[in-house]
Design an enzyme around this catalytic site. Structure first.
Site, mmCIF file in Angstrom:
data_model
loop_
_atom_site.group_PDB
_atom_site.id
_atom_site.type_symbol
_atom_site.label_atom_id
_atom_site.label_comp_id
_atom_site.label_asym_id
_atom_site.label_seq_id
_atom_site.Cartn_x
_atom_site.Cartn_y
_atom_site.Cartn_z
ATOM 1 N N ASP A 221 13.864 -10.452 -15.310
ATOM 2 C CA ASP A 221 12.636 -10.120 -14.613
ATOM 3 C C ASP A 221 12.920 -10.095 -13.120
ATOM 4 O O ASP A 221 13.978 -10.557 -12.665
ATOM 5 C CB ASP A 221 11.533 -11.133 -14.946
ATOM 6 C CG ASP A 221 10.134 -10.554 -14.774
ATOM 7 O OD1 ASP A 221 10.016 -9.433 -14.262
ATOM 8 O OD2 ASP A 221 9.160 -11.229 -15.156
ATOM 9 N N ASP A 222 11.962 -9.558 -12.335
ATOM 10 C CA ASP A 222 12.202 -9.394 -10.907
ATOM 11 C C ASP A 222 11.915 -10.649 -10.105
ATOM 12 O O ASP A 222 12.473 -10.837 -9.026
ATOM 13 C CB ASP A 222 11.365 -8.231 -10.353
ATOM 14 C CG ASP A 222 9.885 -8.423 -10.644
ATOM 15 O OD1 ASP A 222 9.248 -9.231 -9.954
ATOM 16 O OD2 ASP A 222 9.368 -7.760 -11.564
ATOM 17 N N CYS B 253 0.851 -1.185 0.000
ATOM 18 C CA CYS B 253 0.000 0.000 0.000
ATOM 19 C C CYS B 253 0.885 1.233 0.000
ATOM 20 O O CYS B 253 2.083 1.160 0.300
ATOM 21 C CB CYS B 253 -0.899 0.014 1.226
ATOM 22 S SG CYS B 253 -2.049 -1.375 1.305
ATOM 23 N N CYS C 103 10.925 -14.714 2.942
ATOM 24 C CA CYS C 103 10.259 -15.447 1.855
ATOM 25 C C CYS C 103 11.256 -16.215 1.000
ATOM 26 O O CYS C 103 10.872 -17.101 0.241
ATOM 27 C CB CYS C 103 9.440 -14.491 0.997
ATOM 28 S SG CYS C 103 10.384 -13.113 0.309
ATOM 29 N N TYR D 59 11.415 -4.717 -6.384
ATOM 30 C CA TYR D 59 10.173 -4.664 -7.153
ATOM 31 C C TYR D 59 9.226 -3.535 -6.760
ATOM 32 O O TYR D 59 8.751 -2.793 -7.613
ATOM 33 C CB TYR D 59 9.441 -6.009 -7.001
ATOM 34 C CG TYR D 59 8.084 -6.082 -7.655
ATOM 35 C CD1 TYR D 59 7.950 -6.173 -9.038
ATOM 36 C CD2 TYR D 59 6.927 -6.074 -6.894
ATOM 37 C CE1 TYR D 59 6.702 -6.249 -9.641
ATOM 38 C CE2 TYR D 59 5.665 -6.154 -7.484
ATOM 39 C CZ TYR D 59 5.564 -6.241 -8.861
ATOM 40 O OH TYR D 59 4.340 -6.312 -9.448
ATOM 41 N N CYS E 97 5.214 -14.722 3.053
ATOM 42 C CA CYS E 97 5.559 -13.433 3.642
ATOM 43 C C CYS E 97 4.428 -13.053 4.594
ATOM 44 O O CYS E 97 3.253 -13.133 4.233
ATOM 45 C CB CYS E 97 5.720 -12.353 2.572
ATOM 46 S SG CYS E 97 5.917 -10.688 3.258
ATOM 47 N N SER F 161 9.905 -3.266 -13.610
ATOM 48 C CA SER F 161 10.936 -3.463 -12.587
ATOM 49 C C SER F 161 12.090 -4.339 -13.047
ATOM 50 O O SER F 161 13.093 -4.449 -12.346
ATOM 51 C CB SER F 161 10.314 -4.044 -11.317
ATOM 52 O OG SER F 161 9.506 -5.158 -11.619
ATOM 53 N N CYS G 263 12.242 -4.800 4.202
ATOM 54 C CA CYS G 263 11.874 -5.735 3.132
ATOM 55 C C CYS G 263 12.735 -5.489 1.894
ATOM 56 O O CYS G 263 12.609 -4.457 1.232
ATOM 57 C CB CYS G 263 10.399 -5.576 2.784
ATOM 58 S SG CYS G 263 9.876 -6.575 1.364
ATOM 59 N N ASN H 184 0.336 0.879 5.966
ATOM 60 C CA ASN H 184 1.041 0.042 5.001
ATOM 61 C C ASN H 184 1.758 -1.049 5.777
ATOM 62 O O ASN H 184 2.594 -0.761 6.625
ATOM 63 C CB ASN H 184 2.036 0.880 4.197
ATOM 64 C CG ASN H 184 2.955 0.054 3.316
ATOM 65 O OD1 ASN H 184 4.081 0.461 3.060
ATOM 66 N ND2 ASN H 184 2.514 -1.089 2.848
ATOM 67 N N GLY H 185 1.416 -2.304 5.486
ATOM 68 C CA GLY H 185 2.071 -3.411 6.167
ATOM 69 C C GLY H 185 1.091 -4.491 6.551
ATOM 70 O O GLY H 185 -0.024 -4.571 6.033
ATOM 71 N N CYS I 37 14.972 -8.063 5.571
ATOM 72 C CA CYS I 37 14.123 -9.232 5.766
ATOM 73 C C CYS I 37 14.142 -10.036 4.475
ATOM 74 O O CYS I 37 13.808 -9.514 3.409
ATOM 75 C CB CYS I 37 12.693 -8.830 6.111
ATOM 76 S SG CYS I 37 11.577 -10.263 6.247
ATOM 77 N N GLY J 256 -0.462 0.361 -4.971
ATOM 78 C CA GLY J 256 -1.786 -0.167 -4.701
ATOM 79 C C GLY J 256 -2.787 0.324 -5.718
ATOM 80 O O GLY J 256 -2.902 1.528 -5.934
#
Length: 479
Positions: free
Chosen positions: A358-359, A8, A448, A255, A395, A296, A249, A111-112, A445, A36
């Site tokens: 690609d990302d 977001c 993932c 990305y 995640c 990205s 993150c 956001n989160g 972090c 978003g």
């Protein structure tokens, strides 16, 4: 690429009385639209009188001149663009949330993703709280409101609430007299602030939104920091700083963020160039051309070219009038959008050995379609390079990747993935190098990618939000 559900974007402004804060917030949200695309909302504060509007859609669909005029003038405003990682996609879950209570009014944008949202919500409901949304943002608003009843100020209530809410949260909060910016103790999500020439203060998820409204960047919030803006300027509360290891993150650099943003002192563009350089070092191939998947993947492709010496070319033209493919509510719809979203430049590809950067690869369906497009355009060879390590786990901090069984890298070997998406070779960025995208390992972090998380993971976690929505839609059709 293609199946990631995004973050977001939050924005706030504190200025003098009777200013066009709605228009300013509109431009800020427009700059954050990439974060978003489900819903957008703005709350204007005119000396304690709150006026809000929010709806499902893109910023320019939700807000036209009539709606912005209806929000009126004010001295403060906050705004939000949403791609929800918890809660359903409808107007009810659009933000900001506005709360009325005995100590006044409050508006909040988030956001989160909290890791203890389920437990807190259950506790609140058992105490009689009634929820109107399914998002964890409302949980945060309840916790702050509850603390406000016994606190001397809104900032004290926020400070005390931070002892209870765990996980990822960057917040902008508006009371009748103050604008407050908050970042969680781990600093999972970005948040910065700046100042305009007229003295207005602006808070935003990314510095690109400060640029959009002519604000000069001051700094990022520290993990755990609360910054309070009022008529006397701004002040910092650092009671929660240093309580946890910084765990930003890393996928923000890969990305989510716009390449023209600067986060934690590092250019997103430069970080993506570095990802491409590392990829070329780790996975050298003999090829004729390097191309990137918009948007990205472009910076990393350029970095790969710079390091390898293989010429860089624009290989795809992107249709600017179609949203990112993961916004589509069904798999078939996503595939159809891919067909019209990217069109290859055949003269660049025909007869060439192509490196395509690609990302990420999530499920593999979009990547397979991209490779098929390149093959149909006459590519002699296709070598897929991914500027992130393989996704192998969930995640819990705001990126909607929560079904390990759906992740292609969690179920197949590298050779099997190459066969599935029909490439001659495939290479992922190593975990060691992804930690060095900004020049040094400053505390990212990478849960993932490696299943090592900086916080306790939630005991109650839903399956894939996409699959949940499809199931819900089928239920509605059958009822």
């Amino acid at each position: 690429m293609g199946n990631l559900r995004e973050e977001c974007g939050i924005f706030g402004v504190f200025t003098g009385p009777e200013q066009d804060v709605a228009g300013m917030t509109y431009y800020g949200l427009y700059a954050l639209q990439h974060r978003g695309q489900e819903s957008a909302g703005i709350v204007v504060n005119d000396d304690g009188v709150f006026t809000d509007y929010k709806d499902v859609g893109l910023v320019n669909d939700v807000f036209d001149s009539r709606v912005l005029d209806g929000l009126g003038k004010g001295n403060m405003a906050i705004g939000h663009v949403r791609y929800g990682t918890t809660g359903n996609t409808d107007r009810t879950n659009a933000q900001p949330i506005v709360v009325n209570h005995v100590k006044g009014r409050m508006a909040l944008a988030h956001n989160g993703n909290l890791v203890n949202s389920f437990e807190l919500r259950e506790e609140l409901e058992m105490a009689g709280s009634i929820f109107h949304t399914t998002s964890d943002t409302e949980v945060i608003s309840y916790i702050i409101t509850k603390e406000r009843l016994t606190s001397g100020s809104i900032e004290e209530a926020v400070n005390r609430a931070m002892d209870r809410i765990k996980g990822a949260y960057s917040l902008v909060i508006m009371s009748p007299q103050k604008l407050i910016a908050v970042r969680d103790e781990n600093g999972f999500r970005p948040l910065c602030f700046g100042r305009c020439e007229d003295g207005s203060y602006v808070v935003a998820s990314e510095s690109c939104a400060l640029d959009a409204v002519g604000a000069e960047f001051i700094r990022d919030l520290m993990p755990g920091e609360i910054v309070v803006f009022d008529k006397d300027g701004y002040r910092s509360i650092t009671d929660h700083c240093g309580k946890a290891k910084e765990s930003f993150c890393v996928f923000e650099f890969i990305y989510f963020a716009r390449p023209d943003s600067v986060i934690n002192g590092c250019s997103v563009h430069e970080a993506r160039l570095q990802a491409g350089r590392f990829l070329a070092q780790e996975h050298p191939v003999e090829a004729d051309v390097v191309i990137g998947v918009p948007d990205s993947g472009l910076d990393a492709a350029l970095g790969y070219s710079m390091e390898s010496g293989i010429p860089y070319e624009i290989g795809f033209v992107k249709n600017k009038y179609i949203g990112r493919t993961f916004i589509s509510p069904g798999q078939k719809s996503r595939e159809n959008k891919v067909k019209i979203k990217l069109n290859p430049i055949t003269s660049v590809i025909r007869g060439k050995r192509v490196v395509v950067v690609d990302d990420s690869i999530v499920r593999g369906t979009t990547s397979a379609r991209i490779v098929r497009v390149l093959r149909e355009a006459g590519a002699k060879e296709v070598h897929m390079m991914i500027s992130a390590p393989p996704f192998i786990n969930a995640c819990y901090y705001g990126t909607d990747i929560d079904s390990p069984e759906m992740l292609i890298a969690n179920n197949h070997t590298l050779d099997e993935i190459a066969e599935i998406i029909n490439v001659d070779s495939i290479g992922y960025l190593s975990l060691e190098h992804v930690k060095l995208l900004t020049g040094k390992d400053t505390g990212f972090c990478t849960g993932c990618f490696c299943s090592q998380y900086p916080t306790q993971i939630p005991q109650h976690s839903s399956k894939s939000r996409f699959e949940m929505k499809i199931s819900e839609n089928k239920g509605k059709q059958n009822s």
